[in-house]
Design an enzyme around this catalytic site. Structure first.
Site, PDB file in Angstrom:
ATOM      1  N   THR A  28       1.229  67.027  13.459  1.00 20.99           N
ATOM      2  CA  THR A  28       0.689  68.245  12.681  1.00 20.99           C
ATOM      3  C   THR A  28       1.844  68.910  12.116  1.00 20.99           C
ATOM      4  O   THR A  28       3.146  68.993  12.633  1.00 20.99           O
ATOM      5  CB  THR A  28       0.022  69.023  13.762  1.00 20.99           C
ATOM      6  N   SER A  30       3.677  70.473   8.438  1.00 21.72           N
ATOM      7  CA  SER A  30       4.105  70.535   6.779  1.00 21.72           C
ATOM      8  C   SER A  30       4.687  68.886   6.586  1.00 21.72           C
ATOM      9  O   SER A  30       4.120  68.214   5.651  1.00 21.72           O
ATOM     10  CB  SER A  30       5.040  71.483   6.421  1.00 21.72           C
ATOM     11  N   ASP A  81       5.342  62.205  13.945  1.00 22.91           N
ATOM     12  CA  ASP A  81       5.375  63.674  13.825  1.00 22.91           C
ATOM     13  C   ASP A  81       6.641  64.348  13.531  1.00 22.91           C
ATOM     14  O   ASP A  81       7.759  63.865  13.591  1.00 22.91           O
ATOM     15  CB  ASP A  81       4.986  64.231  15.256  1.00 22.91           C
ATOM     16  N   GLY A  82       6.615  65.642  13.249  1.00 16.13           N
ATOM     17  CA  GLY A  82       7.781  66.299  12.785  1.00 16.13           C
ATOM     18  C   GLY A  82       8.403  67.078  14.085  1.00 16.13           C
ATOM     19  O   GLY A  82       7.887  66.833  15.196  1.00 16.13           O
ATOM     20  N   ASP A  84      10.372  71.064  15.157  1.00 19.37           N
ATOM     21  CA  ASP A  84      11.098  72.305  14.797  1.00 19.37           C
ATOM     22  C   ASP A  84      12.618  72.477  15.316  1.00 19.37           C
ATOM     23  O   ASP A  84      13.326  73.115  14.524  1.00 19.37           O
ATOM     24  CB  ASP A  84      10.418  73.455  15.496  1.00 19.37           C
ATOM     25  N   GLY A  95       5.647  72.684  18.220  1.00 18.80           N
ATOM     26  CA  GLY A  95       4.627  73.835  18.505  1.00 18.80           C
ATOM     27  C   GLY A  95       4.657  74.946  17.438  1.00 18.80           C
ATOM     28  O   GLY A  95       3.950  75.797  17.697  1.00 18.80           O
ATOM     29  N   GLY A  97       3.530  74.789  14.602  1.00 19.57           N
ATOM     30  CA  GLY A  97       2.146  74.741  14.104  1.00 19.57           C
ATOM     31  C   GLY A  97       0.726  75.068  15.114  1.00 19.57           C
ATOM     32  O   GLY A  97      -0.091  74.803  14.815  1.00 19.57           O
ATOM     33  N   GLU A 103      -0.236  67.383  20.425  1.00 21.57           N
ATOM     34  CA  GLU A 103       0.921  66.457  20.190  1.00 21.57           C
ATOM     35  C   GLU A 103       1.712  65.877  21.508  1.00 21.57           C
ATOM     36  O   GLU A 103       2.030  64.667  21.322  1.00 21.57           O
ATOM     37  CB  GLU A 103       2.029  67.312  19.398  1.00 21.57           C
ATOM     38  N   LYS A 121      16.983  70.479  11.176  1.00 20.91           N
ATOM     39  CA  LYS A 121      16.224  70.630  12.178  1.00 20.91           C
ATOM     40  C   LYS A 121      17.266  69.994  13.146  1.00 20.91           C
ATOM     41  O   LYS A 121      16.921  70.068  14.544  1.00 20.91           O
ATOM     42  CB  LYS A 121      14.843  69.681  12.566  1.00 20.91           C
TER      43      LYS A 121
END
Length: 225
Positions: A28, A30, A81-82, A84, A95, A97, A103, A121
């Site tokens: 989840t 961008s 997934d990305g 932060d 988290g 998002g 996730e 990141k």
């Protein structure tokens, strides 16, 4: 390159990790959205997906990609997934998002976890990005006191433009904890997991990334852990 261009580059690079004929876990945020758009181009090659949020499920279905309930699948070949923040050992804060719980669940049952992120990141020590903690609403104050006792500065996440608590897909609330210097992410994750009322912690250290595709001005760099 702009941040969006870096995200686009790692999304394209992540397609090489998609396993033909298998179920793909999709994150989840961008950067994950860029990946979903790329995945749509090869959707005929996969059996389907498991989504980590309602927003991701909607975007996948919008591309005509099948979305399965996790209870209906026995294996996920790869989760993409990305993050932060991510360290050189593959531990992450996730988290931003608000999808950290789902996730974490999808990542835990996936054979491989591929993190896709822009170069900003990558950090030596996590904590500059506030650590998200999902809690049961009735436990909010008690958990915030515990987080403050650990040296953090907990703050309830609010709906945009509102003084009401943001509510997750699971009906939980999010506490964002600033001011932490996370030198032992595994120990902190284990500690916070034991706090009554905590649903999930946005530390992905016990099950971190296996691979990180990092978008930089010099191209996509691959880190393996």
């Amino acid at each position: 390159m702009t941040q969006d261009e870096l995200k686009q580059a790692v999304a394209v690079a992540a397609i090489q990790y998609v396993v033909d004929g298998e179920i793909i876990g999709v994150g989840t945020g961008s950067t994950a959205n860029f990946f979903i758009d790329e995945l749509a181009k090869i959707k005929h090659r996969i059996k389907g997906t498991v989504a980590s949020s309602e927003a991701t499920a909607a975007r996948l279905r919008g591309h005509g990609i099948d979305v399965f309930d996790l209870n209906d699948v026995t294996a996920i070949a790869v989760y993409i997934d990305g993050a932060d923040e991510i360290t050189h050992s593959g531990a992450m804060i996730k988290g931003g998002g608000a999808a950290l719980t789902r996730e974490k669940i999808v990542a835990s049952v996936s054979a491989k976890f591929v993190c896709i992120a822009d170069g900003s990141k990558l950090v030596d020590v996590m904590g500059k990005f506030p650590l998200p903690v999902e809690v049961l609403p009735m436990a909010r104050a008690a958990v915030m006191r515990k987080l403050a006792a650990l040296g953090g500065q907990p703050k309830l996440r609010l709906k945009a433009g509102s003084d009401q608590a943001f509510i997750t897909d699971n009906g939980g609330e999010i506490i964002d904890v600033a001011g932490l210097s996370i030198t032992d992410p595994v120990a902190l994750e284990q500690d916070l997991n034991q706090v009554p009322g905590v649903v999930a912690v946005g530390l992905f250290a016990l099950r971190g990334a296996d691979v990180c595709l990092l978008g930089t001005s010099d191209g996509v760099k691959t880190l393996t852990f």
